[in-house]
Design a protein around this motif. Structure first.
Motif, PDB file in Angstrom:
ATOM      1  N   LEU A  34       0.865  -1.183   0.000  1.00 23.57           N
ATOM      2  CA  LEU A  34       0.000   0.000   0.000  1.00 23.57           C
ATOM      3  C   LEU A  34       0.899   1.230   0.000  1.00 23.57           C
ATOM      4  CD1 LEU A  34      -2.562  -1.199   2.693  1.00 23.57           C
ATOM      5  CD2 LEU A  34      -2.897  -1.144   0.213  1.00 23.57           C
ATOM      6  N   ASP A  35       0.948   1.901  -1.127  1.00 20.40           N
ATOM      7  CA  ASP A  35       1.857   3.033  -1.294  1.00 20.40           C
ATOM      8  C   ASP A  35       1.092   4.336  -1.081  1.00 20.40           C
ATOM      9  OD1 ASP A  35       3.783   4.886  -2.006  1.00 20.40           O
ATOM     10  OD2 ASP A  35       4.539   3.649  -3.663  1.00 20.40           O
ATOM     11  N   ALA A  36       1.278   4.931   0.090  1.00 21.24           N
ATOM     12  CA  ALA A  36       0.576   6.169   0.454  1.00 21.24           C
ATOM     13  C   ALA A  36       1.310   7.411  -0.024  1.00 21.24           C
ATOM     14  CB  ALA A  36       0.385   6.228   1.967  1.00 21.24           C
ATOM     15  N   GLY A  37       2.515   7.248  -0.540  1.00 20.35           N
ATOM     16  CA  GLY A  37       3.307   8.407  -0.941  1.00 20.35           C
ATOM     17  C   GLY A  37       3.164   8.775  -2.400  1.00 20.35           C
ATOM     18  N   THR A  38       2.413   7.998  -3.173  1.00 20.86           N
ATOM     19  CA  THR A  38       2.198   8.334  -4.578  1.00 20.86           C
ATOM     20  C   THR A  38       0.884   9.092  -4.723  1.00 20.86           C
ATOM     21  OG1 THR A  38       1.084   6.216  -4.973  1.00 20.86           O
ATOM     22  CG2 THR A  38       3.464   6.309  -5.402  1.00 20.86           C
ATOM     23  N   ARG A  39       0.740   9.827  -5.797  1.00 20.67           N
ATOM     24  CA  ARG A  39      -0.506  10.527  -6.087  1.00 20.67           C
ATOM     25  C   ARG A  39      -1.001  10.064  -7.437  1.00 20.67           C
ATOM     26  NH1 ARG A  39      -0.676  10.691  -1.555  1.00 20.67           N
ATOM     27  NH2 ARG A  39      -0.211  12.404  -0.187  1.00 20.67           N
ATOM     28  N   PRO A  40      -2.118   9.378  -7.519  1.00 20.51           N
ATOM     29  CA  PRO A  40      -2.945   8.923  -6.406  1.00 20.51           C
ATOM     30  C   PRO A  40      -2.267   7.783  -5.650  1.00 20.51           C
ATOM     31  CG  PRO A  40      -3.776   7.992  -8.432  1.00 20.51           C
ATOM     32  CD  PRO A  40      -2.648   8.921  -8.821  1.00 20.51           C
ATOM     33  N   LYS A  41      -2.792   7.480  -4.458  1.00 18.98           N
ATOM     34  CA  LYS A  41      -2.280   6.350  -3.687  1.00 18.98           C
ATOM     35  C   LYS A  41      -2.442   5.083  -4.519  1.00 18.98           C
ATOM     36  CE  LYS A  41      -3.383   8.569   0.643  1.00 18.98           C
ATOM     37  NZ  LYS A  41      -4.208   8.581   1.825  1.00 18.98           N
ATOM     38  N   HIS A  42      -1.596   4.095  -4.243  1.00 22.51           N
ATOM     39  CA  HIS A  42      -1.568   2.911  -5.112  1.00 22.51           C
ATOM     40  C   HIS A  42      -1.352   1.642  -4.291  1.00 22.51           C
ATOM     41  CE1 HIS A  42      -1.243   0.765  -8.833  1.00 22.51           C
ATOM     42  NE2 HIS A  42       0.007   0.404  -8.619  1.00 22.51           N
ATOM     43  N   ALA A  43      -1.867   0.522  -4.805  1.00 18.25           N
ATOM     44  CA  ALA A  43      -1.638  -0.793  -4.206  1.00 18.25           C
ATOM     45  C   ALA A  43      -1.131  -1.726  -5.296  1.00 18.25           C
ATOM     46  CB  ALA A  43      -2.931  -1.344  -3.603  1.00 18.25           C
ATOM     47  N   SER A  44      -0.197  -2.588  -4.920  1.00 20.12           N
ATOM     48  CA  SER A  44       0.302  -3.630  -5.818  1.00 20.12           C
ATOM     49  C   SER A  44       0.461  -4.892  -4.986  1.00 20.12           C
ATOM     50  CB  SER A  44       1.628  -3.205  -6.462  1.00 20.12           C
ATOM     51  OG  SER A  44       2.615  -2.979  -5.470  1.00 20.12           O
ATOM     52  N   ILE A  45       0.741  -6.013  -5.648  1.00 23.24           N
ATOM     53  CA  ILE A  45       0.825  -7.278  -4.919  1.00 23.24           C
ATOM     54  C   ILE A  45       1.967  -8.130  -5.461  1.00 23.24           C
ATOM     55  CG2 ILE A  45      -0.923  -8.361  -6.401  1.00 23.24           C
ATOM     56  CD1 ILE A  45      -1.846  -9.872  -3.790  1.00 23.24           C
ATOM     57  N   SER A  46       2.731  -8.711  -4.545  1.00 19.46           N
ATOM     58  CA  SER A  46       3.761  -9.672  -4.938  1.00 19.46           C
ATOM     59  C   SER A  46       3.396 -11.030  -4.345  1.00 19.46           C
ATOM     60  CB  SER A  46       5.153  -9.222  -4.486  1.00 19.46           C
ATOM     61  OG  SER A  46       5.180  -8.995  -3.097  1.00 19.46           O
ATOM     62  N   VAL A  47       3.528 -12.066  -5.164  1.00 15.50           N
ATOM     63  CA  VAL A  47       3.254 -13.439  -4.749  1.00 15.50           C
ATOM     64  C   VAL A  47       4.555 -14.216  -4.832  1.00 15.50           C
ATOM     65  CG1 VAL A  47       2.039 -15.578  -5.335  1.00 15.50           C
ATOM     66  CG2 VAL A  47       0.842 -13.381  -5.481  1.00 15.50           C
ATOM     67  N   LEU A  94      -0.475 -17.940 -11.097  1.00 10.70           N
ATOM     68  CA  LEU A  94      -1.005 -18.220 -12.435  1.00 10.70           C
ATOM     69  C   LEU A  94      -2.025 -17.162 -12.849  1.00 10.70           C
ATOM     70  CD1 LEU A  94      -1.345 -22.105 -12.331  1.00 10.70           C
ATOM     71  CD2 LEU A  94       0.219 -20.759 -13.757  1.00 10.70           C
ATOM     72  N   TYR A  95      -2.845 -16.712 -11.903  1.00  9.02           N
ATOM     73  CA  TYR A  95      -3.801 -15.638 -12.184  1.00  9.02           C
ATOM     74  C   TYR A  95      -3.046 -14.359 -12.576  1.00  9.02           C
ATOM     75  CZ  TYR A  95      -7.444 -12.135 -11.506  1.00  9.02           C
ATOM     76  OH  TYR A  95      -8.321 -11.090 -11.694  1.00  9.02           O
ATOM     77  N   GLN A  96      -1.989 -14.023 -11.839  1.00  7.32           N
ATOM     78  CA  GLN A  96      -1.197 -12.838 -12.183  1.00  7.32           C
ATOM     79  C   GLN A  96      -0.661 -12.953 -13.609  1.00  7.32           C
ATOM     80  OE1 GLN A  96       1.467 -13.272  -8.669  1.00  7.32           O
ATOM     81  NE2 GLN A  96       1.305 -11.031  -8.563  1.00  7.32           N
ATOM     82  N   MET A  97      -0.126 -14.121 -13.951  1.00  8.54           N
ATOM     83  CA  MET A  97       0.468 -14.304 -15.276  1.00  8.54           C
ATOM     84  C   MET A  97      -0.596 -14.293 -16.369  1.00  8.54           C
ATOM     85  SD  MET A  97       3.634 -16.953 -14.661  1.00  8.54           S
ATOM     86  CE  MET A  97       2.709 -18.252 -13.886  1.00  8.54           C
ATOM     87  N   ARG A  98      -1.735 -14.953 -16.127  1.00 13.61           N
ATOM     88  CA  ARG A  98      -2.792 -15.025 -17.144  1.00 13.61           C
ATOM     89  C   ARG A  98      -3.432 -13.667 -17.413  1.00 13.61           C
ATOM     90  NH1 ARG A  98      -4.325 -20.187 -14.952  1.00 13.61           N
ATOM     91  NH2 ARG A  98      -5.739 -19.129 -13.543  1.00 13.61           N
ATOM     92  N   TYR A 117      -7.966  -5.400  -7.498  1.00 15.37           N
ATOM     93  CA  TYR A 117      -7.098  -6.373  -8.178  1.00 15.37           C
ATOM     94  C   TYR A 117      -6.302  -7.188  -7.156  1.00 15.37           C
ATOM     95  CZ  TYR A 117      -3.061  -8.226 -10.673  1.00 15.37           C
ATOM     96  OH  TYR A 117      -2.086  -9.063 -11.151  1.00 15.37           O
ATOM     97  N   CYS A 118      -5.727  -6.519  -6.152  1.00 12.56           N
ATOM     98  CA  CYS A 118      -4.984  -7.230  -5.108  1.00 12.56           C
ATOM     99  C   CYS A 118      -5.888  -8.241  -4.405  1.00 12.56           C
ATOM    100  CB  CYS A 118      -4.395  -6.258  -4.097  1.00 12.56           C
ATOM    101  SG  CYS A 118      -3.079  -5.201  -4.766  1.00 12.56           S
ATOM    102  N   ALA A 119      -7.128  -7.846  -4.121  1.00 12.89           N
ATOM    103  CA  ALA A 119      -8.075  -8.757  -3.480  1.00 12.89           C
ATOM    104  C   ALA A 119      -8.371  -9.951  -4.386  1.00 12.89           C
ATOM    105  CB  ALA A 119      -9.356  -8.019  -3.122  1.00 12.89           C
ATOM    106  N   ASP A 120      -8.486  -9.729  -5.700  1.00 12.08           N
ATOM    107  CA  ASP A 120      -8.714 -10.835  -6.640  1.00 12.08           C
ATOM    108  C   ASP A 120      -7.567 -11.846  -6.596  1.00 12.08           C
ATOM    109  OD1 ASP A 120     -11.095  -9.649  -7.483  1.00 12.08           O
ATOM    110  OD2 ASP A 120     -10.209  -8.789  -9.302  1.00 12.08           O
ATOM    111  N   VAL A 121      -6.333 -11.343  -6.574  1.00 16.81           N
ATOM    112  CA  VAL A 121      -5.167 -12.231  -6.514  1.00 16.81           C
ATOM    113  C   VAL A 121      -5.177 -13.029  -5.210  1.00 16.81           C
ATOM    114  CG1 VAL A 121      -2.638 -12.343  -6.450  1.00 16.81           C
ATOM    115  CG2 VAL A 121      -3.776 -10.762  -8.042  1.00 16.81           C
ATOM    116  N   LEU A 122      -5.464 -12.349  -4.098  1.00 17.21           N
ATOM    117  CA  LEU A 122      -5.516 -13.037  -2.801  1.00 17.21           C
ATOM    118  C   LEU A 122      -6.594 -14.122  -2.790  1.00 17.21           C
ATOM    119  CD1 LEU A 122      -5.083  -9.970  -0.438  1.00 17.21           C
ATOM    120  CD2 LEU A 122      -3.414 -11.805  -0.810  1.00 17.21           C
ATOM    121  N   ARG A 123      -7.772 -13.830  -3.349  1.00 15.76           N
ATOM    122  CA  ARG A 123      -8.839 -14.830  -3.404  1.00 15.76           C
ATOM    123  C   ARG A 123      -8.404 -16.044  -4.211  1.00 15.76           C
ATOM    124  NH1 ARG A 123     -12.008 -10.263  -4.804  1.00 15.76           N
ATOM    125  NH2 ARG A 123     -12.976  -9.410  -2.941  1.00 15.76           N
TER     126      ARG A 123
END
Length: 147
Positions: A34-47, A94-98, A117-123
């Motif tokens: 969860l990147d609070a220092g970017t504008r707009p704020k941003h979330a990414s996910i690493s698996v 596999l979801y991330q790659m597809r 999107y992060c929630a989709d990957v986690l699910r």
């Protein structure tokens, strides 16, 4: 290696080289950034699954299409990292790659954002995150889970 002028792939299995086999367990971890220092704020996910880590994000703006891609960064200095155990990290990766390069339709802050999107990957990885949560609710959930 060439066969005449045609390049061919040769698979060498001998000589004590590292095996190409998948890990026996499908378990792994995911980290939501969860990147609070970017504008707009941003979330990414690493698996992380086995010895590989894949860091992805959804990108888009209002009036544009939302799409998945490998994370391009750079992160700001204000990033909260929330790590999850994944029962099925293989499925999450596999979801991330597809979905890399796939358009998810119009970007929407509430229902089709980097956090959704992060929630989709986690699910996909087996984490029980309720469907239908909007971006602000997901961000609150991620922060609560961080402790």
């Amino acid at each position: 290696m060439l066969a005449g002028t045609t390049p061919i792939l040769v698979h060498n299995t001998g000589g004590g080289e590292k095996s190409c086999e998948l890990p026996q367990s499908k378990a792994g971890t995911a980290t939501v950034h969860l990147d609070a220092g970017t504008r707009p704020k941003h979330a990414s996910i690493s698996v992380t699954y086995g010895d590989r880590t894949l860091h992805t994000e959804q990108w888009g703006y209002i009036g544009d299409l939302a799409h998945a891609r490998e994370y391009v960064g750079p992160p700001s200095r204000i990033v909260l990292k929330v790590t999850f155990d994944l029962p099925d990290a293989q499925a999450a990766m596999l979801y991330q790659m597809r979905t890399e390069g796939e358009s998810f339709g119009p970007y929407d802050y509430d229902t089709r954002s980097c956090a959704t999107y992060c929630a989709d990957v986690l699910r996909k990885g087996g984490v029980d995150i309720p469907e239908g949560l909007e971006t602000d609710d997901l961000n609150t959930l991620f922060i609560k889970l961080h402790g």
